[in-house]
Write a protein that holds these residues in place. Sequence first.
Motif, mmCIF file in Angstrom:
data_model
loop_
_atom_site.group_PDB
_atom_site.id
_atom_site.type_symbol
_atom_site.label_atom_id
_atom_site.label_comp_id
_atom_site.label_asym_id
_atom_site.label_seq_id
_atom_site.Cartn_x
_atom_site.Cartn_y
_atom_site.Cartn_z
ATOM 1 N N LEU A 262 23.009 48.891 46.016
ATOM 2 C CA LEU A 262 24.048 48.029 45.438
ATOM 3 C C LEU A 262 25.089 48.015 45.376
ATOM 4 O O LEU A 262 26.515 47.586 45.415
ATOM 5 N N ALA A 263 25.120 49.595 45.418
ATOM 6 C CA ALA A 263 26.621 49.975 45.254
ATOM 7 C C ALA A 263 27.713 49.480 45.702
ATOM 8 O O ALA A 263 28.704 48.971 45.811
ATOM 9 N N PRO A 264 27.545 49.436 47.883
ATOM 10 C CA PRO A 264 28.787 48.584 48.008
ATOM 11 C C PRO A 264 29.137 47.103 47.762
ATOM 12 O O PRO A 264 30.001 46.865 48.249
ATOM 13 N N THR A 265 27.871 46.359 46.733
ATOM 14 C CA THR A 265 28.260 44.693 46.448
ATOM 15 C C THR A 265 29.089 45.264 45.041
ATOM 16 O O THR A 265 29.285 43.643 45.114
ATOM 17 N N VAL A 266 29.311 45.972 44.803
ATOM 18 C CA VAL A 266 30.156 46.099 43.572
ATOM 19 C C VAL A 266 31.485 45.745 43.306
ATOM 20 O O VAL A 266 32.095 46.264 44.336
ATOM 21 N N VAL A 267 31.646 44.524 42.895
ATOM 22 C CA VAL A 267 33.045 44.027 42.695
ATOM 23 C C VAL A 267 34.003 43.985 41.644
ATOM 24 O O VAL A 267 33.113 44.513 40.280
ATOM 25 N N GLU A 268 34.712 45.299 41.723
ATOM 26 C CA GLU A 268 35.671 45.767 40.398
ATOM 27 C C GLU A 268 36.795 44.737 40.103
ATOM 28 O O GLU A 268 37.722 44.592 41.356
ATOM 29 N N PHE A 269 36.810 44.404 39.076
ATOM 30 C CA PHE A 269 38.572 43.419 38.843
ATOM 31 C C PHE A 269 39.234 44.896 37.802
ATOM 32 O O PHE A 269 39.292 45.439 37.221
ATOM 33 N N GLU A 270 40.791 44.171 38.807
ATOM 34 C CA GLU A 270 41.628 44.459 37.590
ATOM 35 C C GLU A 270 42.540 43.669 36.439
ATOM 36 O O GLU A 270 42.495 42.798 36.764
ATOM 37 N N GLU A 271 42.989 44.099 35.617
ATOM 38 C CA GLU A 271 43.437 42.859 34.537
ATOM 39 C C GLU A 271 44.779 43.696 34.671
ATOM 40 O O GLU A 271 45.351 44.496 34.587
ATOM 41 N N LEU A 272 45.382 42.492 35.092
ATOM 42 C CA LEU A 272 46.590 41.875 34.973
ATOM 43 C C LEU A 272 48.101 41.999 34.051
ATOM 44 O O LEU A 272 47.460 41.060 33.535
ATOM 45 N N SER A 273 48.697 42.391 33.620
ATOM 46 C CA SER A 273 49.521 42.128 31.987
ATOM 47 C C SER A 273 50.815 41.808 32.530
ATOM 48 O O SER A 273 51.515 41.413 33.446
#
Length: 140
Positions: free
Chosen positions: A129-140
């Motif tokens: 599953l690790a290659p399918t993880v989507v990480e989001f960044e919070e923009l300020s």
Amino acid sequence: MSAEQRCELLALAESAELCELADACLAGGAPVRVLVGPEVGCVSTQVREPVAGHRFLLGDVLACRAEVDLAGERGWAMRLGEDRAAVLAAALLDAEARGGGPMAERVAALCQRVADREAERSDREWAQLAPTVVEFEELS
């Protein structure tokens, strides 16, 4: 290992390994009484929704349970499915472990092997599953 952990691991063990070890326990000649014969029925499955944390009923699953008395020590088991021999063997092994009988160390070793297998299975699943993880960044 707690009784809950032991019962969980016996529920995940392979039927053949349970029956083999239960046969070895019975070979010792300790008196055995079946208190609740293997019963097959449905159990409601409750899960927790991971984001909000709310619990809800997912549905019913087929399960089998049994309870035995081995030399004055009660043992209990429940497994998914309808394998009556495996659930009876697991209940017997639970009683053996609770009573600290001569085979208690072998029951603990079986539980450890099952725990190791489950950890390995979980690691393999997460590696897939690790290659399918989507990480989001919070923009300020």
